[in-house]
Design an enzyme around this catalytic site. Structure first.
Site, PDB file in Angstrom:
ATOM      1  N   GLU A 286      10.423  80.328   0.425  1.00 46.05           N
ATOM      2  CA  GLU A 286       9.938  81.601   0.965  1.00 46.05           C
ATOM      3  C   GLU A 286       9.252  82.351  -0.158  1.00 46.05           C
ATOM      4  O   GLU A 286       9.892  82.714  -1.143  1.00 46.05           O
ATOM      5  CB  GLU A 286      11.106  82.399   1.551  1.00 46.05           C
ATOM      6  CG  GLU A 286      11.631  81.801   2.850  1.00 46.05           C
ATOM      7  CD  GLU A 286      10.543  81.595   3.870  1.00 46.05           C
ATOM      8  OE1 GLU A 286       9.840  82.566   4.213  1.00 46.05           O
ATOM      9  OE2 GLU A 286      10.340  80.451   4.320  1.00 46.05           O
ATOM     10  N   CYS A 320       8.326  91.450  -0.338  1.00 45.37           N
ATOM     11  CA  CYS A 320       7.311  90.480   0.079  1.00 45.37           C
ATOM     12  C   CYS A 320       6.630  90.953   1.351  1.00 45.37           C
ATOM     13  O   CYS A 320       5.518  90.562   1.665  1.00 45.37           O
ATOM     14  CB  CYS A 320       7.953  89.123   0.294  1.00 45.37           C
ATOM     15  SG  CYS A 320       9.335  89.194   1.430  1.00 45.37           S
TER      16      CYS A 320
HETATM   17  N1  LIG Z   1       9.193  85.372   1.564  1.00 47.21           N
HETATM   18  C1  LIG Z   1      10.348  85.955   1.288  1.00 47.21           C
HETATM   19  O1  LIG Z   1      11.291  85.962   2.081  1.00 47.21           O
HETATM   20  C2  LIG Z   1      10.513  86.649  -0.037  1.00 47.21           C
HETATM   21  C3  LIG Z   1      11.619  87.460  -0.243  1.00 47.21           C
HETATM   22  C4  LIG Z   1      11.766  88.092  -1.468  1.00 47.21           C
HETATM   23  C5  LIG Z   1      10.828  87.935  -2.455  1.00 47.21           C
HETATM   24  N2  LIG Z   1       9.759  87.145  -2.217  1.00 47.21           N
HETATM   25  C6  LIG Z   1       8.742  86.987  -3.264  1.00 47.21           C
HETATM   26  O2  LIG Z   1       9.372  86.859  -4.519  1.00 47.21           O
HETATM   27  C7  LIG Z   1       8.543  87.356  -5.552  1.00 47.21           C
HETATM   28  C8  LIG Z   1       9.329  88.314  -6.403  1.00 47.21           C
HETATM   29  O3  LIG Z   1      10.491  87.716  -6.851  1.00 47.21           O
HETATM   30  P1  LIG Z   1      10.647  87.149  -8.319  1.00 47.21           P
HETATM   31  O4  LIG Z   1       9.800  87.918  -9.259  1.00 47.21           O
HETATM   32  O5  LIG Z   1      12.097  87.058  -8.574  1.00 47.21           O
HETATM   33  O6  LIG Z   1      10.016  85.718  -8.163  1.00 47.21           O
HETATM   34  P2  LIG Z   1       9.993  84.533  -9.241  1.00 47.21           P
HETATM   35  O7  LIG Z   1       9.293  83.408  -8.587  1.00 47.21           O
HETATM   36  O8  LIG Z   1       9.511  84.993 -10.544  1.00 47.21           O
HETATM   37  O9  LIG Z   1      11.532  84.174  -9.432  1.00 47.21           O
HETATM   38  C9  LIG Z   1      12.324  83.754  -8.343  1.00 47.21           C
HETATM   39  C10 LIG Z   1      13.451  82.889  -8.879  1.00 47.21           C
HETATM   40  O10 LIG Z   1      12.884  81.679  -9.403  1.00 47.21           O
HETATM   41  C11 LIG Z   1      13.420  81.443 -10.689  1.00 47.21           C
HETATM   42  N3  LIG Z   1      12.510  80.585 -11.461  1.00 47.21           N
HETATM   43  C12 LIG Z   1      11.507  80.949 -12.281  1.00 47.21           C
HETATM   44  N4  LIG Z   1      10.913  79.840 -12.798  1.00 47.21           N
HETATM   45  C13 LIG Z   1      11.557  78.769 -12.287  1.00 47.21           C
HETATM   46  C14 LIG Z   1      11.423  77.368 -12.426  1.00 47.21           C
HETATM   47  N5  LIG Z   1      10.493  76.810 -13.208  1.00 47.21           N
HETATM   48  N6  LIG Z   1      12.253  76.566 -11.736  1.00 47.21           N
HETATM   49  C15 LIG Z   1      13.191  77.071 -10.929  1.00 47.21           C
HETATM   50  N7  LIG Z   1      13.387  78.402 -10.764  1.00 47.21           N
HETATM   51  C16 LIG Z   1      12.576  79.241 -11.427  1.00 47.21           C
HETATM   52  C17 LIG Z   1      13.637  82.832 -11.240  1.00 47.21           C
HETATM   53  O11 LIG Z   1      14.502  82.817 -12.351  1.00 47.21           O
HETATM   54  C18 LIG Z   1      14.226  83.530 -10.026  1.00 47.21           C
HETATM   55  O12 LIG Z   1      15.591  83.212  -9.895  1.00 47.21           O
HETATM   56  C19 LIG Z   1       7.379  88.028  -4.852  1.00 47.21           C
HETATM   57  O13 LIG Z   1       6.287  87.166  -4.873  1.00 47.21           O
HETATM   58  C20 LIG Z   1       7.894  88.210  -3.432  1.00 47.21           C
HETATM   59  O14 LIG Z   1       6.870  88.292  -2.476  1.00 47.21           O
HETATM   60  C21 LIG Z   1       9.594  86.485  -1.052  1.00 47.21           C
HETATM   61  N1  LIG Z   2      13.153  90.953   4.774  1.00 46.55           N
HETATM   62  C1  LIG Z   2      12.563  92.052   4.069  1.00 46.55           C
HETATM   63  C2  LIG Z   2      11.660  91.606   2.972  1.00 46.55           C
HETATM   64  C3  LIG Z   2      12.227  90.589   2.038  1.00 46.55           C
HETATM   65  C4  LIG Z   2      11.283  90.307   0.921  1.00 46.55           C
HETATM   66  O1  LIG Z   2      11.109  90.926  -0.059  1.00 46.55           O
HETATM   67  C5  LIG Z   2      11.778  92.931   5.025  1.00 46.55           C
HETATM   68  O2  LIG Z   2      11.651  92.586   6.185  1.00 46.55           O
HETATM   69  O3  LIG Z   2      11.270  93.953   4.598  1.00 46.55           O
END
Ligand SMILES: NC(=O)c1ccc[n+]([C@@H]2O[C@H](COP(=O)([O-])OP(=O)(O)OC[C@H]3O[C@@H](n4cnc5c(N)ncnc54)[C@H](O)[C@@H]3O)[C@@H](O)[C@H]2O)c1
Ligand SMILES: N[C@@H](CCC=O)C(=O)O
Length: 514
Positions: A286, A320
């Site tokens: 995600e 996100c």
């Molecule tokens: N689609 C969704 O449901 C959703 C929900 C929440 C956040 N997000 C997205 O997450 C991002 C923000 O979160 P973030 O800054 O923590 O993201 P990130 O990708 O920087 O980190 C996410 C996780 O991945 C880990 N990570 C980093 N490098 C890695 C590697 N090489 N291998 C394995 N794991 C690794 C990090 O330590 C952390 O635990 C935004 O892009 C946001 O849109 C998406």
């Molecule tokens: N589920 C949350 C977003 C999660 C991601 O950052 C929302 O619906 O706002």
């Protein structure tokens, strides 16, 4: 038999008694800050010399906690513990596994403000956002517990004379769960328990800026009766242990939530079959969003402005699902822009222990990235609100509106993940929808309109996983709005939805000749 699922109500902070209780929780947690937390490997508490220091992004000098940092050796030990435990855990009655989730939900519900207070300090969440994060964690526990009970006997298939057929689900094996910092409790807890309640064992690697709330969750799980070795807690840097656990031949699945960049990396690496591996790894990824609110010419313009401002600046746009593009039909563009500017100027920004509307952004890297997009915004449009930041004490950025941005501008295409929203003009509703769809992402979106035909058109043509009508584009509720996106937003694995747990299971058909 448990009562039917109902989502956890949010706290009404306009009620004085609730405010007082929350302030008391903030005080209590503040007195606890700075503790050391261990790794949890097969039930052993492991303290390392090398620590991850978690800081309050609103007050840099305030240490929230120090968490032991896993090395590759620890990751390997955790894998071995998870493999051994799987042989027993997979045979547990699914209902007994679900009971642990219900118990954990009850413990958290009793200590709800305490967990939210941790989120105020560790993630810099305003009160209402912290409260919603905790409520969502409770919802995931309650919802997935019930989903598992529903699935435990499989799904009926047809049998025929002389043949009895069964269709059921079995767990996969060891699941690697990698979670983000922005829903430091809800997403971390939800993805972890989804993997565990289905009978898998887990290696949990939480985000490095928010490992303390995850450590507190581990304590709750232990109290709720989660057996040792089912969930192994191994915070560590993505580069040091991330690749290792993703590549590991015994990893059966990966549940990742985070950025597109890291998600793509994991997806690619997981595709390779390594020596000693005899399955194709399942990946749930995600990722990011570039989410749009479309405003039609026949629309409630106050609702439009309110929805844009709430979705763009809630938790400083660090969702996100955040609205980072407002696409407005030209007849009402100026009016919606003016109303949005007025609402934005009312927002308070500051230390979130004081119940401000907005707090800090995550860290220095996030601050720098967002400020650089504001600079780009000055080239690509007109800054009509905000535009400034201050990282001297915490990472504060004023809510920023950039007007008159072209549909293909960087501000309209790239995920900023901060309090910046671009406004763009469309000649009519059809063009507005085209602009809304012209990103590589496809997570959330909303349309504000009174035109029924346009509602129907948006339902079919707005290509996002979560499409909302006449409301903002954030705030999905578990069980009501299954959440996940299309295209580069990920694998559209709908968290909090009726078919989510199947992603952690494999289906087995049994046919017996009678
Ligand atoms: N689609 C969704 O449901 C959703 C929900 C929440 C956040 N997000 C997205 O997450 C991002 C923000 O979160 P973030 O800054 O923590 O993201 P990130 O990708 O920087 O980190 C996410 C996780 O991945 C880990 N990570 C980093 N490098 C890695 C590697 N090489 N291998 C394995 N794991 C690794 C990090 O330590 C952390 O635990 C935004 O892009 C946001 O849109 C998406
Ligand atoms: N589920 C949350 C977003 C999660 C991601 O950052 C929302 O619906 O706002």
């Amino acid at each position: 038999m448990s009562v039917p699922y109902k989502h956890e109500p949010f706290t009404d902070f306009t009620v004085e008694e609730n405010r007082k209780e929350f302030q008391a929780a903030l005080k209590k947690v503040e007195a606890e800050l700075g503790q050391d937390f261990p790794l949890r490997i097969g039930g052993e508490l492991v303290y390392t010399d090398d620590k991850i220091t978690s800081e309050n992004p609103a007050k840099k000098e305030q240490v929230v906690g120090r968490v032991s940092k896993a090395t590759r050796d620890h990751a390997e030990q955790a894998m071995q513990a998870a493999l051994t435990t799987f042989e027993d855990w997979k045979r547990w009655d699914p209902e007994a596994r679900a009971e642990i989730l219900f118990k954990a939900a009850a413990i958290i519900r009793r200590r709800k403000h305490e967990f939210s207070a941790y989120l105020v300090y560790e993630a810099g969440k305003p009160w209402n956002e912290a409260d919603a994060d905790t409520a969502e964690a409770i919802d995931f526990l309650e919802y997935y517990g019930r989903q598992m009970i529903e699935l435990k006997n499989g799904i009926p298939v047809l049998s025929r004379v002389g043949e009895n057929n069964q269709y059921g689900y079995i767990p996969l094996g060891v699941a690697v769960v990698i979670s983000p910092w922005n829903f430091a409790f809800a997403i971390m807890a939800g993805t972890t328990v989804a993997a565990a309640v289905t009978g898998n064992t887990v290696l949990l690697k939480p985000a490095s800026t928010t490992p303390v709330v995850a450590a507190k969750f581990m304590e709750v799980l232990e109290e709720a009766g989660m057996p040792a070795g089912v969930i192994n807690y191994i915070p560590g840097s993505g580069s040091e242990i991330g690749d290792y656990i993703v590549d590991h031949p015994k990893t059966r699945m990966i549940s990742f939530t985070g950025s597109r960049e890291v998600g793509e990396r994991i997806y690619e690496r997981a595709a390779k079959v390594n020596k000693g591996q005899y399955w194709l790894k399942r990946v749930v990824a995600e990722m990011g969003g570039k989410d749009t609110i479309v405003v039609d010419k026949d629309a409630d313009l106050d609702l439009a402005a309110k929805s844009i401002v709430a979705s763009a600046f809630g938790f400083s746009g660090q969702k996100c699902s955040a609205c980072s593009r407002a696409v407005i039909v030209e007849d009402v563009y100026d009016e919606v822009l003016e109303k949005s500017i007025a609402l934005t100027k009312e927002l308070s920004v500051g230390e979130t222990i004081n119940d401000t509307n907005m707090g800090p952004v995550n860290d220095q890297a996030a601050f720098d990235k967002i400020m650089s997009y504001i600079e780009i915004g000055k080239e690509e449009g007109r800054i009509v609100a905000g535009g400034t930041g201050d990282s001297s004490k915490g990472y504060f950025i004023q809510p920023t509106i950039v007007a008159d941005v072209e549909a293909d501008a960087r501000l309209m295409q790239e995920e900023i993940f901060g309090p910046v929203v671009a406004f763009s003009k469309a000649k009519d509703f059809d063009e507005a929808l085209d602009i809304a769809n012209n990103t590589e992402y496809g997570l959330t979106g909303a349309v504000i309109t009174r035109n029924r035909q346009h509602v129907e058109k948006a339902k079919t043509d707005f290509h996002v996983g979560n499409m909302y009508i006449n409301r903002g584009c954030t705030g999905a509720i578990v069980g009501y709005h299954p959440f996940g996106g299309f295209n580069m937003s990920g694998t559209d694995s709908k968290a909090g939805g009726p078919d989510y747990l199947q992603l952690f299971l494999q289906a087995k058909t049994i046919s017996e000749s009678l």
